[in-house]
Design an enzyme around this catalytic site. Structure first.
Site, PDB file in Angstrom:
ATOM      1  N   SER A  42       0.843  -1.201   0.000  1.00 57.70           N
ATOM      2  CA  SER A  42       0.000   0.000   0.000  1.00 57.70           C
ATOM      3  C   SER A  42       0.870   1.240   0.000  1.00 57.70           C
ATOM      4  O   SER A  42       1.745   1.374   0.842  1.00 57.70           O
ATOM      5  CB  SER A  42      -0.859   0.121   1.250  1.00 57.70           C
ATOM      6  OG  SER A  42      -1.483  -1.022   1.579  1.00 57.70           O
ATOM      7  N   HIS A  74      -4.576  -2.618  -3.947  1.00 57.67           N
ATOM      8  CA  HIS A  74      -3.528  -3.538  -4.373  1.00 57.67           C
ATOM      9  C   HIS A  74      -3.750  -3.884  -5.844  1.00 57.67           C
ATOM     10  O   HIS A  74      -4.738  -4.516  -6.196  1.00 57.67           O
ATOM     11  CB  HIS A  74      -3.545  -4.808  -3.531  1.00 57.67           C
ATOM     12  CG  HIS A  74      -3.346  -4.537  -2.066  1.00 57.67           C
ATOM     13  ND1 HIS A  74      -3.801  -5.375  -1.087  1.00 57.67           N
ATOM     14  CD2 HIS A  74      -2.724  -3.524  -1.428  1.00 57.67           C
ATOM     15  CE1 HIS A  74      -3.485  -4.883   0.101  1.00 57.67           C
ATOM     16  NE2 HIS A  74      -2.839  -3.749  -0.085  1.00 57.67           N
ATOM     17  N   ARG A  95      -0.144  -8.947  -4.405  1.00 55.12           N
ATOM     18  CA  ARG A  95       0.252  -9.631  -3.186  1.00 55.12           C
ATOM     19  C   ARG A  95      -0.928 -10.453  -2.674  1.00 55.12           C
ATOM     20  O   ARG A  95      -2.055  -9.974  -2.662  1.00 55.12           O
ATOM     21  CB  ARG A  95       0.614  -8.563  -2.157  1.00 55.12           C
ATOM     22  CG  ARG A  95       1.358  -9.084  -0.972  1.00 55.12           C
ATOM     23  CD  ARG A  95       1.817  -7.932  -0.097  1.00 55.12           C
ATOM     24  NE  ARG A  95       3.213  -8.032   0.243  1.00 55.12           N
ATOM     25  CZ  ARG A  95       3.954  -7.015   0.608  1.00 55.12           C
ATOM     26  NH1 ARG A  95       3.454  -5.795   0.657  1.00 55.12           N
ATOM     27  NH2 ARG A  95       5.215  -7.195   0.921  1.00 55.12           N
ATOM     28  N   THR A  96      -0.657 -11.670  -2.253  1.00 52.51           N
ATOM     29  CA  THR A  96      -1.674 -12.468  -1.562  1.00 52.51           C
ATOM     30  C   THR A  96      -1.353 -12.382  -0.077  1.00 52.51           C
ATOM     31  O   THR A  96      -0.237 -12.693   0.336  1.00 52.51           O
ATOM     32  CB  THR A  96      -1.635 -13.928  -2.048  1.00 52.51           C
ATOM     33  OG1 THR A  96      -1.929 -13.936  -3.448  1.00 52.51           O
ATOM     34  CG2 THR A  96      -2.660 -14.780  -1.320  1.00 52.51           C
ATOM     35  N   HIS A  97      -2.315 -11.913   0.692  1.00 52.57           N
ATOM     36  CA  HIS A  97      -2.080 -11.751   2.132  1.00 52.57           C
ATOM     37  C   HIS A  97      -2.514 -12.998   2.895  1.00 52.57           C
ATOM     38  O   HIS A  97      -3.465 -13.688   2.506  1.00 52.57           O
ATOM     39  CB  HIS A  97      -2.845 -10.534   2.677  1.00 52.57           C
ATOM     40  CG  HIS A  97      -2.262  -9.230   2.242  1.00 52.57           C
ATOM     41  ND1 HIS A  97      -2.585  -8.641   1.047  1.00 52.57           N
ATOM     42  CD2 HIS A  97      -1.354  -8.413   2.840  1.00 52.57           C
ATOM     43  CE1 HIS A  97      -1.906  -7.503   0.926  1.00 52.57           C
ATOM     44  NE2 HIS A  97      -1.154  -7.341   2.000  1.00 52.57           N
ATOM     45  N   GLU A 196      -4.729  -4.272  15.082  1.00 54.51           N
ATOM     46  CA  GLU A 196      -4.396  -4.747  16.425  1.00 54.51           C
ATOM     47  C   GLU A 196      -5.205  -3.981  17.481  1.00 54.51           C
ATOM     48  O   GLU A 196      -5.645  -2.852  17.244  1.00 54.51           O
ATOM     49  CB  GLU A 196      -2.904  -4.519  16.715  1.00 54.51           C
ATOM     50  CG  GLU A 196      -1.975  -5.216  15.740  1.00 54.51           C
ATOM     51  CD  GLU A 196      -1.942  -4.592  14.359  1.00 54.51           C
ATOM     52  OE1 GLU A 196      -2.100  -3.353  14.257  1.00 54.51           O
ATOM     53  OE2 GLU A 196      -1.806  -5.343  13.384  1.00 54.51           O
ATOM     54  N   SER A 215       1.872  -8.290   6.429  1.00 51.77           N
ATOM     55  CA  SER A 215       2.522  -8.934   5.280  1.00 51.77           C
ATOM     56  C   SER A 215       4.004  -9.113   5.593  1.00 51.77           C
ATOM     57  O   SER A 215       4.422  -9.047   6.750  1.00 51.77           O
ATOM     58  CB  SER A 215       2.352  -8.071   4.023  1.00 51.77           C
ATOM     59  OG  SER A 215       3.064  -6.858   4.158  1.00 51.77           O
ATOM     60  N   ASN A 238       0.129   5.036   9.389  1.00 50.42           N
ATOM     61  CA  ASN A 238      -0.641   5.482  10.577  1.00 50.42           C
ATOM     62  C   ASN A 238       0.154   5.150  11.830  1.00 50.42           C
ATOM     63  O   ASN A 238       1.019   4.272  11.813  1.00 50.42           O
ATOM     64  CB  ASN A 238      -1.993   4.746  10.629  1.00 50.42           C
ATOM     65  CG  ASN A 238      -1.822   3.226  10.630  1.00 50.42           C
ATOM     66  OD1 ASN A 238      -1.613   2.616   9.577  1.00 50.42           O
ATOM     67  ND2 ASN A 238      -1.886   2.643  11.811  1.00 50.42           N
TER      68      ASN A 238
HETATM   69  N1  HPA Z   1      -1.660  -2.510  11.678  1.00 52.80           N
HETATM   70  C1  HPA Z   1      -1.545  -3.552  10.838  1.00 52.80           C
HETATM   71  N2  HPA Z   1      -1.387  -3.410   9.532  1.00 52.80           N
HETATM   72  C2  HPA Z   1      -1.332  -2.166   9.045  1.00 52.80           C
HETATM   73  C3  HPA Z   1      -1.448  -1.046   9.868  1.00 52.80           C
HETATM   74  C4  HPA Z   1      -1.629  -1.234  11.259  1.00 52.80           C
HETATM   75  O1  HPA Z   1      -1.731  -0.287  12.060  1.00 52.80           O
HETATM   76  N3  HPA Z   1      -1.343   0.045   9.056  1.00 52.80           N
HETATM   77  C5  HPA Z   1      -1.162  -0.426   7.794  1.00 52.80           C
HETATM   78  N4  HPA Z   1      -1.163  -1.763   7.779  1.00 52.80           N
END
Ligand code: HPA
Length: 275
Positions: A42, A74, A95-97, A196, A215, A238
């Site tokens: 991203s 993506h 990408r495959t997550h 999380e 990832s 972020n």
């Molecule tokens: N947590 C997990 N994955 C992420 C985050 C996050 O805060 N930001 C972008 N991908």
């Protein structure tokens, strides 16, 4: 490629399928051999245009073993790009997550396919949450190591792979020769797809993490298993949950990526151009 993904078979021969993918890539791009591969996470999409001249762009779904991408933001293509120095770069925008619920062999297939095309270096990029309040959205961070909290591994059976210096010191030095201000951090891969909890982010910090994401760690392990030299770069999209007090949104993550894209794209292009 037929509709059924051969990686769905529990006893799939992952290396044979990667070799088939590499021959599809050679046939569809007209480029026999790639030197470098880069996976765009991203916020990293614009880099593809800046790395060099695009020779061919192929929908990932035309290549053996690749799956349709799930998340917004993506791009599902593979591109063959030539750098000004003449290196052939395979740009993986598909990408495959792990959070898609697929087996890890799907998640790391692009890495194995890239190795089968001849690539010796893999650059993994991602968008990540920052555990450190000092890293604002838009900050690129070199990955110095990872903690894999998925509970999964791309290796199966008695395969004991050394992961010391998984994230190449040499390649981190190359990146810092281009931008000496680049910080380093430990990336913690959570399974997702939910973000999380603040407690999980505190835990990530206590166990030595600086970045949280969904990832990269599994892909990096597969890359090491395939003998690739790995550079990992996160874009902070972020502050992680609890480090920032307002709720997280996928839109916010995408928007931070969009804003940072020209800067990090140029950085990535310069790093790859210097290899
Ligand atoms: N947590 C997990 N994955 C992420 C985050 C996050 O805060 N930001 C972008 N991908």
């Amino acid at each position: 490629m037929s509709n059924a993904n051969p990686l769905n078979a529990p006893d799939a021969d992952v290396l044979a399928i990667a070799a088939e993918a590499a021959s599809d890539i050679a046939r569809l791009t007209g480029v026999e051999h790639h030197d470098i591969a880069v996976t765009l996470g991203s916020g990293w999409g614009q880099a593809a245009d800046l790395i060099g001249r695009t020779v061919a762009e192929v929908p990932a779904t035309e290549i053996t073993g690749f799956s349709r991408p799930a998340a917004e933001g993506h791009v599902g293509t593979l591109r063959s790009v030539v750098t000004p120095r003449g290196k052939n770069v395979l740009v993986i925008g598909a990408r495959t997550h792990y959070y898609e619920g697929k087996h890890v062999r799907h998640v790391v297939h692009s890495v194995r396919a890239a190795a089968a095309t001849g690539a010796k270096v893999l650059v993994l990029t991602n968008g990540a949450g920052s555990v450190r309040p000092a890293w604002s959205p838009g900050q690129p961070v070199l990955i110095s190591d990872h903690i894999n909290l998925t509970g999964a591994s791309p290796a199966q059976g008695a395969k004991f792979i050394d992961l010391t210096d998984l994230y190449s010191v040499r390649l981190r030095d190359v990146a810092r020769s281009i931008d000496p201000s680049l910080p380093e951090g430990v990336y913690v891969q959570f399974p997702g797809p939910h973000y999380e909890t603040p407690a999980e982010v505190r835990y990530a910090k206590i166990i030595g993490g600086d970045l949280v994401g969904m990832s990269t760690a599994l892909e990096a392990i597969a890359a090491r298993q395939a003998g690739l030299e790995v550079l990992g770069i996160s874009l902070v999209t972020n502050l992680a949950a609890g480090v920032k007090t307002t709720p997280l949104s996928h839109q916010e993550v995408l928007e931070a990526g969009r804003q940072a894209e020209p800067i990090i794209g140029a950085l990535l292009a310069r790093v790859i151009g210097s290899l």
